[in-house]
Write an enzyme that holds these catalytic residues in place. Structure first.
Site, PDB file in Angstrom:
ATOM      1  N   ASP A 106       0.788  -1.238   0.000  1.00  0.00           N
ATOM      2  CA  ASP A 106       0.000   0.000   0.000  1.00  0.00           C
ATOM      3  C   ASP A 106       0.818   1.285   0.000  1.00  0.00           C
ATOM      4  OD1 ASP A 106       0.849   0.296   2.727  1.00  0.00           O
ATOM      5  OD2 ASP A 106      -0.886  -0.850   3.426  1.00  0.00           O
ATOM      6  N   HIS A 121       6.906  -7.316  -1.319  1.00  0.00           N
ATOM      7  CA  HIS A 121       5.851  -7.843  -2.197  1.00  0.00           C
ATOM      8  C   HIS A 121       5.389  -6.841  -3.246  1.00  0.00           C
ATOM      9  CE1 HIS A 121       4.773 -11.027   1.125  1.00  0.00           C
ATOM     10  NE2 HIS A 121       5.896 -11.292   0.495  1.00  0.00           N
ATOM     11  N   CYS A 154       4.805  -3.406 -25.918  1.00  0.00           N
ATOM     12  CA  CYS A 154       4.647  -4.687 -26.636  1.00  0.00           C
ATOM     13  C   CYS A 154       3.182  -5.052 -26.900  1.00  0.00           C
ATOM     14  CB  CYS A 154       5.359  -5.810 -25.878  1.00  0.00           C
ATOM     15  SG  CYS A 154       4.465  -6.343 -24.401  1.00  0.00           S
ATOM     16  N   SER A 193       1.165 -12.287  10.345  1.00  0.00           N
ATOM     17  CA  SER A 193       0.828 -13.599  10.881  1.00  0.00           C
ATOM     18  C   SER A 193       2.039 -14.533  10.851  1.00  0.00           C
ATOM     19  CB  SER A 193      -0.327 -14.205  10.075  1.00  0.00           C
ATOM     20  OG  SER A 193       0.007 -14.209   8.702  1.00  0.00           O
TER      21      SER A 193
HETATM   22  P1  OAD Z   1      -2.062 -11.560   7.403  1.00  0.00           P
HETATM   23  O1  OAD Z   1      -3.392 -11.115   6.882  1.00  0.00           O
HETATM   24  O2  OAD Z   1      -1.676 -12.985   7.224  1.00  0.00           O
HETATM   25  O3  OAD Z   1      -1.965 -11.257   8.958  1.00  0.00           O
HETATM   26  C1  OAD Z   1      -2.311 -10.007   9.485  1.00  0.00           C
HETATM   27  C2  OAD Z   1      -1.788  -9.947  10.904  1.00  0.00           C
HETATM   28  O4  OAD Z   1      -2.064  -8.648  11.408  1.00  0.00           O
HETATM   29  C3  OAD Z   1      -2.457 -10.944  11.860  1.00  0.00           C
HETATM   30  O5  OAD Z   1      -1.446 -11.572  12.634  1.00  0.00           O
HETATM   31  C4  OAD Z   1      -3.327 -10.048  12.759  1.00  0.00           C
HETATM   32  O6  OAD Z   1      -3.421 -10.548  14.097  1.00  0.00           O
HETATM   33  C5  OAD Z   1      -2.535  -8.763  12.739  1.00  0.00           C
HETATM   34  N1  OAD Z   1      -3.304  -7.545  13.022  1.00  0.00           N
HETATM   35  C6  OAD Z   1      -4.595  -7.286  12.752  1.00  0.00           C
HETATM   36  N2  OAD Z   1      -4.912  -6.027  13.113  1.00  0.00           N
HETATM   37  C7  OAD Z   1      -3.784  -5.476  13.625  1.00  0.00           C
HETATM   38  C8  OAD Z   1      -3.437  -4.191  14.160  1.00  0.00           C
HETATM   39  N3  OAD Z   1      -4.340  -3.213  14.239  1.00  0.00           N
HETATM   40  N4  OAD Z   1      -2.166  -3.978  14.585  1.00  0.00           N
HETATM   41  C9  OAD Z   1      -1.247  -4.968  14.506  1.00  0.00           C
HETATM   42  N5  OAD Z   1      -1.502  -6.199  14.005  1.00  0.00           N
HETATM   43  C10 OAD Z   1      -2.744  -6.447  13.568  1.00  0.00           C
HETATM   44  O7  OAD Z   1      -1.020 -10.533   6.795  1.00  0.00           O
HETATM   45  P2  OAD Z   1       0.532 -10.718   6.485  1.00  0.00           P
HETATM   46  O8  OAD Z   1       1.197 -11.457   7.569  1.00  0.00           O
HETATM   47  O9  OAD Z   1       1.038  -9.388   6.101  1.00  0.00           O
HETATM   48  O10 OAD Z   1       1.388 -11.821   0.292  1.00  0.00           O
HETATM   49  O11 OAD Z   1       0.453 -11.619   5.194  1.00  0.00           O
HETATM   50  C11 OAD Z   1       1.612 -11.897   4.510  1.00  0.00           C
HETATM   51  C12 OAD Z   1       1.355 -12.036   3.050  1.00  0.00           C
HETATM   52  O12 OAD Z   1       0.281 -12.983   2.806  1.00  0.00           O
HETATM   53  C13 OAD Z   1       0.851 -10.792   2.346  1.00  0.00           C
HETATM   54  O13 OAD Z   1       1.877  -9.871   2.066  1.00  0.00           O
HETATM   55  C14 OAD Z   1       0.281 -11.363   1.094  1.00  0.00           C
HETATM   56  C15 OAD Z   1      -0.507 -12.530   1.661  1.00  0.00           C
HETATM   57  O14 OAD Z   1      -0.680 -13.614   0.850  1.00  0.00           O
HETATM   58  C16 OAD Z   1       1.349 -11.708  -1.052  1.00  0.00           C
HETATM   59  O15 OAD Z   1       0.404 -11.237  -1.625  1.00  0.00           O
HETATM   60  C17 OAD Z   1       2.588 -12.187  -1.731  1.00  0.00           C
END
Ligand code: OAD
Length: 246
Positions: A106, A121, A154, A193
């Site tokens: 973002d 990413h 292209c 996560s």
């Molecule tokens: P996830 O959606 O897997 O996890 C989000 C995390 O944020 C969870 O552990 C929540 O508990 C936590 N969370 C929620 N609200 C919050 C807040 N206000 N403050 C702090 N934490 C909070 O997201 P990512 O771990 O970023 O990849 O996911 C990793 C990747 O999976 C993404 O970048 C994407 C997805 O597939 C690609 O697209 C390559």
């Protein structure tokens, strides 16, 4: 591991000279940007993520995938950095070396004013050629018409410049993130996560090199076991508190 120990976390950070912050979707939750799975609600709940975020999915239905990303891009550009993003900007000057490694697409860390941001990413604002002819368009206002638009060089489709399932991360960005992780003395892991590799492997790299690992997340994560300190709170609440003057 101790939980909710803001004071201990503050002390660890105050003692550190080289800090890396690893962020995930939770970092932007309080800016109103849905996490990947949260984004699959409403109209999109019927779709499999791999259909919307993979080369195969795009090849099968480029219009559908373009529309989904266009909606998310609009959401990201309407969003504003939250107090957590802003707290990280104020932090840079406190360390000899400081970098943010983010899984988010973002652009909110950069918009908040952070200077050294590694986007593992990609970035949803940018667009590139699906056929990989080398065209990249940084500003959506420069996009040719069409959904998706045709590549001006292209003629193939243009696609969002994000990493999809099954795709490799940019090797240079990943290598730098790994080097930073292996040479920091504190790693702050916010709002992820810890399920998606290679990003999820960075805290163990830091830990193996002797760094303190501090997690900020309101919920349990896969990485909690390797953390020295877990702060069970949201990014916008915990980060300003972590860096408030002691
Ligand atoms: P996830 O959606 O897997 O996890 C989000 C995390 O944020 C969870 O552990 C929540 O508990 C936590 N969370 C929620 N609200 C919050 C807040 N206000 N403050 C702090 N934490 C909070 O997201 P990512 O771990 O970023 O990849 O996911 C990793 C990747 O999976 C993404 O970048 C994407 C997805 O597939 C690609 O697209 C390559």
């Amino acid at each position: 591991m101790s939980t909710n120990d803001i004071t201990a976390a503050r002390h660890e950070l105050a003692a550190a000279r080289r800090c890396v912050v690893l962020t995930g979707a939770g970092m932007s939750a309080e800016s109103g940007v849905p996490t990947f799975r949260d984004a699959l609600t409403g109209l999109w709940s019927a779709f499999d993520p791999e259909r919307l975020a993979s080369r195969e999915g795009f090849a099968a239905d480029p219009h559908l995938v373009w529309r989904w990303y266009a909606e998310r891009r609009q959401g990201a550009s309407n969003a504003r950095p939250n107090a957590g993003h802003l707290a990280l900007v104020g932090l840079e000057a406190r360390f000899e070396q400081f970098a943010i490694v983010t899984q988010n697409v973002d652009g909110l860390h950069t918009r908040a004013g952070s200077r050294d941001v590694l986007e593992l990413h990609g970035n949803i604002v940018r667009t590139k050629c699906f056929a990989e002819c080398g065209v990249r368009i940084d500003d959506p206002r420069d996009l040719p018409p069409g959904e998706p638009p045709a590549c001006p060089r292209c003629g193939h489709w243009l696609r969002p410049d994000v990493v999809w399932f099954g795709e490799m991360l940019d090797a240079e960005v990943l290598e730098r993130a790994e080097r930073l992780a292996a040479s920091c003395d504190a790693m702050l892991v916010v709002g992820t996560s810890g399920l998606v590799y290679p990003a999820a492997g960075l805290p163990s790299l830091a830990r193996a090199a002797g760094a303190r690992v501090i997690i900020v997340n309101p919920n349990p994560t896969e990485l909690d076991d390797l953390a020295d300190i877990v702060v069970r709170d949201t990014a916008a609440r915990a980060l300003p508190a972590l860096f408030a003057a002691t």
